[in-house]
Scaffold this active site. Structure first.
Site, mmCIF file in Angstrom:
data_model
loop_
_atom_site.group_PDB
_atom_site.id
_atom_site.type_symbol
_atom_site.label_atom_id
_atom_site.label_comp_id
_atom_site.label_asym_id
_atom_site.label_seq_id
_atom_site.Cartn_x
_atom_site.Cartn_y
_atom_site.Cartn_z
ATOM 1 N N GLN A 1 47.714 -30.539 14.338
ATOM 2 C CA GLN A 1 47.756 -29.511 15.381
ATOM 3 C C GLN A 1 46.301 -29.350 15.825
ATOM 4 O O GLN A 1 45.492 -28.812 15.074
ATOM 5 C CB GLN A 1 48.323 -28.201 14.827
ATOM 6 C CG GLN A 1 48.160 -26.994 15.743
ATOM 7 C CD GLN A 1 48.872 -27.152 17.085
ATOM 8 O OE1 GLN A 1 49.977 -27.669 17.162
ATOM 9 N NE2 GLN A 1 48.212 -26.728 18.160
ATOM 10 N N PRO B 1 53.390 -24.094 12.902
ATOM 11 C CA PRO B 1 52.975 -22.700 13.146
ATOM 12 C C PRO B 1 53.269 -22.147 14.544
ATOM 13 O O PRO B 1 53.078 -20.960 14.774
ATOM 14 C CB PRO B 1 51.460 -22.748 12.903
ATOM 15 C CG PRO B 1 51.060 -24.152 13.193
ATOM 16 C CD PRO B 1 52.236 -25.002 12.819
ATOM 17 N N GLY C 1 55.838 -22.184 18.331
ATOM 18 C CA GLY C 1 57.172 -22.427 18.844
ATOM 19 C C GLY C 1 57.230 -23.861 19.350
ATOM 20 O O GLY C 1 58.118 -24.638 19.017
ATOM 21 N N MET D 1 54.391 -27.155 21.064
ATOM 22 C CA MET D 1 53.043 -27.596 21.424
ATOM 23 C C MET D 1 53.182 -28.791 22.347
ATOM 24 O O MET D 1 53.856 -29.766 22.018
ATOM 25 C CB MET D 1 52.255 -27.952 20.145
ATOM 26 C CG MET D 1 50.869 -28.539 20.411
ATOM 27 S SD MET D 1 49.757 -27.325 21.189
ATOM 28 C CE MET D 1 48.795 -28.406 22.240
ATOM 29 N N GLU D 2 52.529 -28.678 23.502
ATOM 30 C CA GLU D 2 52.756 -29.588 24.619
ATOM 31 C C GLU D 2 52.047 -30.935 24.518
ATOM 32 O O GLU D 2 51.543 -31.442 25.522
ATOM 33 C CB GLU D 2 52.322 -28.878 25.902
ATOM 34 C CG GLU D 2 50.807 -28.593 26.054
ATOM 35 C CD GLU D 2 50.312 -27.285 25.453
ATOM 36 O OE1 GLU D 2 50.962 -26.778 24.522
ATOM 37 O OE2 GLU D 2 49.280 -26.784 25.903
ATOM 38 N N HIS E 1 59.070 -24.387 28.641
ATOM 39 C CA HIS E 1 57.647 -24.024 28.645
ATOM 40 C C HIS E 1 56.773 -25.261 28.408
ATOM 41 O O HIS E 1 55.854 -25.539 29.178
ATOM 42 C CB HIS E 1 57.402 -22.958 27.570
ATOM 43 C CG HIS E 1 55.971 -22.553 27.426
ATOM 44 N ND1 HIS E 1 55.451 -21.458 28.070
ATOM 45 C CD2 HIS E 1 54.941 -23.099 26.725
ATOM 46 C CE1 HIS E 1 54.161 -21.349 27.772
ATOM 47 N NE2 HIS E 1 53.831 -22.332 26.949
ATOM 48 N N GLU E 2 57.084 -26.003 27.364
ATOM 49 C CA GLU E 2 56.242 -27.168 27.040
ATOM 50 C C GLU E 2 56.318 -28.225 28.135
ATOM 51 O O GLU E 2 55.324 -28.874 28.444
ATOM 52 C CB GLU E 2 56.613 -27.750 25.663
ATOM 53 C CG GLU E 2 56.614 -26.759 24.496
ATOM 54 C CD GLU E 2 55.398 -25.830 24.422
ATOM 55 O OE1 GLU E 2 54.315 -26.219 24.902
ATOM 56 O OE2 GLU E 2 55.538 -24.710 23.895
ATOM 57 N N HIS F 1 53.914 -27.456 30.866
ATOM 58 C CA HIS F 1 52.522 -27.831 30.599
ATOM 59 C C HIS F 1 52.189 -29.235 31.108
ATOM 60 O O HIS F 1 51.013 -29.579 31.216
ATOM 61 C CB HIS F 1 52.237 -27.782 29.097
ATOM 62 C CG HIS F 1 51.830 -26.427 28.588
ATOM 63 N ND1 HIS F 1 50.745 -25.743 29.099
ATOM 64 C CD2 HIS F 1 52.341 -25.651 27.604
ATOM 65 C CE1 HIS F 1 50.608 -24.592 28.430
ATOM 66 N NE2 HIS F 1 51.570 -24.504 27.532
ATOM 67 N N GLU G 1 48.116 -21.220 30.124
ATOM 68 C CA GLU G 1 49.325 -20.539 29.666
ATOM 69 C C GLU G 1 49.979 -19.633 30.721
ATOM 70 O O GLU G 1 51.196 -19.549 30.791
ATOM 71 C CB GLU G 1 49.046 -19.770 28.379
ATOM 72 C CG GLU G 1 48.624 -20.659 27.210
ATOM 73 C CD GLU G 1 49.660 -21.701 26.799
ATOM 74 O OE1 GLU G 1 50.838 -21.561 27.150
ATOM 75 O OE2 GLU G 1 49.264 -22.681 26.124
ATOM 76 N N ASP H 1 40.848 -19.468 18.485
ATOM 77 C CA ASP H 1 42.148 -18.939 18.064
ATOM 78 C C ASP H 1 42.120 -17.429 17.806
ATOM 79 O O ASP H 1 43.166 -16.788 17.755
ATOM 80 C CB ASP H 1 42.622 -19.617 16.765
ATOM 81 C CG ASP H 1 43.160 -21.013 17.021
ATOM 82 O OD1 ASP H 1 43.385 -21.359 18.194
ATOM 83 O OD2 ASP H 1 43.342 -21.762 16.033
HETATM 84 N N1 BES Z 1 49.931 -24.464 23.850
HETATM 85 C C1 BES Z 1 50.728 -23.497 23.216
HETATM 86 C C2 BES Z 1 50.549 -23.435 21.732
HETATM 87 C C3 BES Z 1 49.136 -23.121 21.275
HETATM 88 C C4 BES Z 1 48.356 -22.204 21.926
HETATM 89 C C5 BES Z 1 48.621 -23.758 20.169
HETATM 90 C C6 BES Z 1 47.061 -21.942 21.481
HETATM 91 C C7 BES Z 1 47.341 -23.489 19.722
HETATM 92 C C8 BES Z 1 46.552 -22.576 20.386
HETATM 93 C C9 BES Z 1 52.207 -23.706 23.532
HETATM 94 O O1 BES Z 1 52.447 -24.244 24.780
HETATM 95 C C10 BES Z 1 52.868 -22.360 23.540
HETATM 96 O O2 BES Z 1 52.459 -21.544 24.308
HETATM 97 N N2 BES Z 1 53.885 -22.157 22.720
HETATM 98 C C11 BES Z 1 54.635 -20.927 22.690
HETATM 99 C C12 BES Z 1 55.883 -21.089 23.529
HETATM 100 C C13 BES Z 1 56.375 -19.859 24.210
HETATM 101 C C14 BES Z 1 55.350 -19.142 25.038
HETATM 102 C C15 BES Z 1 57.589 -20.170 25.053
HETATM 103 C C16 BES Z 1 54.981 -20.622 21.246
HETATM 104 O O3 BES Z 1 54.580 -21.407 20.373
HETATM 105 O O4 BES Z 1 55.611 -19.630 20.961
HETATM 106 ZN ZN ZN Z 2 51.981 -22.840 26.314
#
Ligand code: BES
Ligand code: ZN
Length: 636
Positions: free
Chosen positions: A154, A283, A285, A287-288, A312-313, A316, A335, A392
């Site tokens: 990740q 960790p 939901g 990851m794109e 969502h993904e 991206h 985002e 983060d």
């Molecule tokens: N890119 C993010 C996940 C992410 C963000 C990983 C920041 C590390 C640091 C991913 O696209 C995301 O936003 N996932 C969400 C989905 C939801 C908003 C529909 C999630 O994991 O819940």
């Molecule tokens: Zn996202």
């Protein structure tokens, strides 16, 4: 007079330099403004016995200026050698350790002279270590099948530097080709297109290629006893055999989502769109990772009701992967735009009112996060101040929902001034103009202003522009300056039920109504209880726990909404509820659930919450471990 203008001149230069220093990505040590990485060729040897990746990476650079040092980002890496790929000579390097505690890791300085325009290639031999969190190695017991080990990476936000030494900034995009070597019978996947494999006897090397330049945070790999199912011409679902068929059903609408996104934006450029369903410790939901979205198994609800994460993904693929923020301070460009596109897909896939309900319900979590960070703190703005911080640390709903609300607002003031869906036209042009680039918020702003003038003429454009309070939306902390109207046909029904719920006069057949509700209505119902400042009495707790039976695990979002509401407002926390909560906390490593639940659990019952965290900690992803630890510390 002359000295006065001189003074102004210096003030001007000072402000100019200040701006430059603010605008550079502050989460990288790399000197990417002087020498820029263009291509990565990596060989990853996945060593399950040592829980390490032995890496050999060849990186290509173009010098944008003269220089004598190349600085790369690293953290928790053991660097074995650095070689000039053209001459074969070992290069001198320094890996300072006074930065050990720096949120951004340790800079790797490679001493090599270069002149503007030079093309350079460097080979680095290194190992990942157990101190890093980009790679999670799972023992067989931590997988779904429980027989083979599993490994996944990740890299978002600034974790790619724990997988390989690199210019770890979204401002730099590179093409990537990798070979991943794993023991038989394991299989390895990567965020590129599969090329071929070589059988080495006991091991196999799988080759992948990403020809479209991507930022380092999108590099991703995984290995395990992974199977694949084809679900459409461009989509395969990968995962352990226990999950792959369930996931194939759950995400059956993927092709339709891609087509809806293409219809709203511009054509999909990445070729394939595959999904990898991970073991439960993942960790996030989703990851794109390009061509290979990673998803949590908590999305498997059996009724496709949580597939909006896939929408969502997919989104991206345009906002984030094609047009990328150029530093973590502009994270909302990734985002917020993606939430906007996701809801456009949902609007067509289900209906416009469901998309609005989703926005309305998410505003509750946005409000909670703004209050959590503080209405006057930079982390509640769309331009968080990240100097000296890990990217983060400011993760929240703010870039997602405040960003979404801003775009929704722009659409709502632009479209009434035109006969066409002008906002969509501008977004299409935005993706076309900035594709394959990394941009700043200011680039979007200027582009949007220029397009308004071009499309509407001066008078109309000015009338729109003078309404927009850019500073309060983007730079300022706190709540959005405008509250959008998300009223929709579903929320009244839920709100009526809420009113009756608090008056303890819901009809006796409410449970049948509730069961039939779309998951989102259930989520809105539970989140409304959470944000309402009223204690839940025994009747209400009994209704939620036993009549509606929400503590049973059938849908992770609904379970989460229930536990969050009861922890926040329950008059009592009965033992059976506590036990169910503990079970839930051990079920998925998804931080969206774990972080708020641990915080609330800790507030109510510090000892049991701490003991539960200690019990499960080693099964959580290192990112989750670190952030939950940080959350709990903030409560002491
Ligand atoms: N890119 C993010 C996940 C992410 C963000 C990983 C920041 C590390 C640091 C991913 O696209 C995301 O936003 N996932 C969400 C989905 C939801 C908003 C529909 C999630 O994991 O819940
Ligand atoms: Zn996202």
């Amino acid at each position: 007079m002359a000295s006065l203008s001189n003074k102004y001149f210096f003030v001007f230069i000072y402000i100019y330099l200040l701006n430059i220093s603010i605008e550079k990505d502050t989460n990288t040590f790399s000197n990417y403004e002087i020498i820029k990485q263009t291509k990565i060729e990596a060989n990853f040897n996945v060593d399950f016995s040592q829980k390490a990746i032995h890496g050999l990476v060849k990186t290509y650079f173009t010098a944008l200026d003269d220089g004598e040092v190349i600085v790369l980002d690293t953290r928790a890496l053991k660097i074995n050698s650095v070689i000039d790929s053209d001459t074969g000579e070992e290069l001198e390097f320094a890996l300072d350790d006074q930065y050990e505690l720096d949120a951004n890791g340790i800079p790797l300085r490679i001493y090599k002279e270069y002149n503007k325009g030079d093309q350079i290639a460097i080979l680095i031999k290194y190992d990942t270590t157990k101190d890093g969190s980009a790679v999670q190695f799972l023992d067989p017991e931590q997988t779904t099948g429980k027989i083979y080990p599993f490994m996944f990476t990740q890299c978002e936000s600034i974790l790619c530097r724990e997988l390989l030494p690199t210019q770890d900034t979204p401002a730099v995009k590179v093409t990537v080709s990798v070979g991943i070597t794993v023991e038989k019978p394991l299989f390895a996947v990567e965020s590129g297109i599969f090329q071929n494999k070589i059988d080495n006897g006991d091991t196999v090397t799988y080759f992948y290629e990403q020809k479209i330049p991507i930022p380092s945070y999108l590099i991703a790999l995984a290995a395990g006893k992974i199977e694949e199912r084809v679900i459409s011409d461009r989509t395969k679902v990968y995962g352990e055999k226990e999950l792959v068929d369930l996931a194939s059903y759950e995400f059956e609408d993927t092709e339709k989502f891609i087509q809806l996104a293409e219809a709203y934006t511009i054509p999909y450029v990445w070729g394939e769109y595959n999904l990898l369903i991970l073991p439960s410790s993942f960790p996030f939901g989703g990851m794109e990772n390009p061509t290979l979205t990673f998803v949590t198994p908590s999305l498997i609800a059996g009724d496709k009701s949580l597939a909006d994460v896939v929408a969502h993904e997919i989104s991206h693929s345009w906002s984030g992967n094609l047009v990328t923020m150029d530093s973590w301070s502009d994270f909302w460009l990734n985002e917020g735009f993606t939430m906007f596109l996701q809801r456009k897909i949902i609007e067509k896939h289900i209906d416009a009112d469901i998309a609005k309900l989703d926005a309305q319900f998410s505003y509750n979590t946005l409000a909670e996060d703004i209050i959590k960070f503080g209405e006057s703190k930079s982390f509640s703005s769309l331009k968080p101040y990240l100097v000296g911080r890990h990217a983060d640390d400011c993760f929240s709903e703010i870039p997602y929902e405040k960003g979404f609300n801003f775009l929704y607002y722009l659409e709502s003031i632009v479209n009434p001034q035109s006969d066409i869906d002008l906002f969509r036209k501008i977004l299409k042009q935005y993706f076309t103009k900035f594709k394959y680039q990394s941009i700043k918020y200011e680039d979007f702003k200027q582009f949007f202003i220029d397009k308004l003038y071009e499309e509407l003429g001066e008078t109309k454009a000015n009338a729109i522009l003078k309404q927009i309070d850019w500073v309060r939306w983007i730079e300022a902390p706190g709540f959005p300056p405008v509250k959008n109207d998300f009223s929709n046909k579903y929320s009244t029904e839920v709100e009526n039920a809420i009113e009756k719920f608090y008056n303890n006069n819901l009809p006796s057949d409410f449970k049948y109504t509730f069961v039939k509700w779309h998951t989102l209505l259930k989520q809105y119902f539970l989140s409304s209880i959470r944000v309402t400042d009223k204690e839940l009495d025994d009747t209400q707790l009994n209704l939620l726990s036993n009549v509606l039976n929400l503590k049973e695990g059938y849908n992770a979002e609904v379970n989460f909404g229930y536990f969050a509401a009861v922890l926040e407002h329950g008059k009592t926390l009965e033992d059976d509820v506590k036990q169910a909560l503990i079970l839930f906390l051990g079920k998925f490593g998804r931080m969206k659930y774990l972080r708020p639940l641990y915080i609330d659990f800790y507030k109510r019952d510090k000892e049991t919450a701490r003991a539960t965290f200690e019990k499960y900690k080693s099964s959580y992803h290192p990112i989750a471990q670190r952030l939950i630890e940080m959350d709990l510390k903030n409560l002491d």
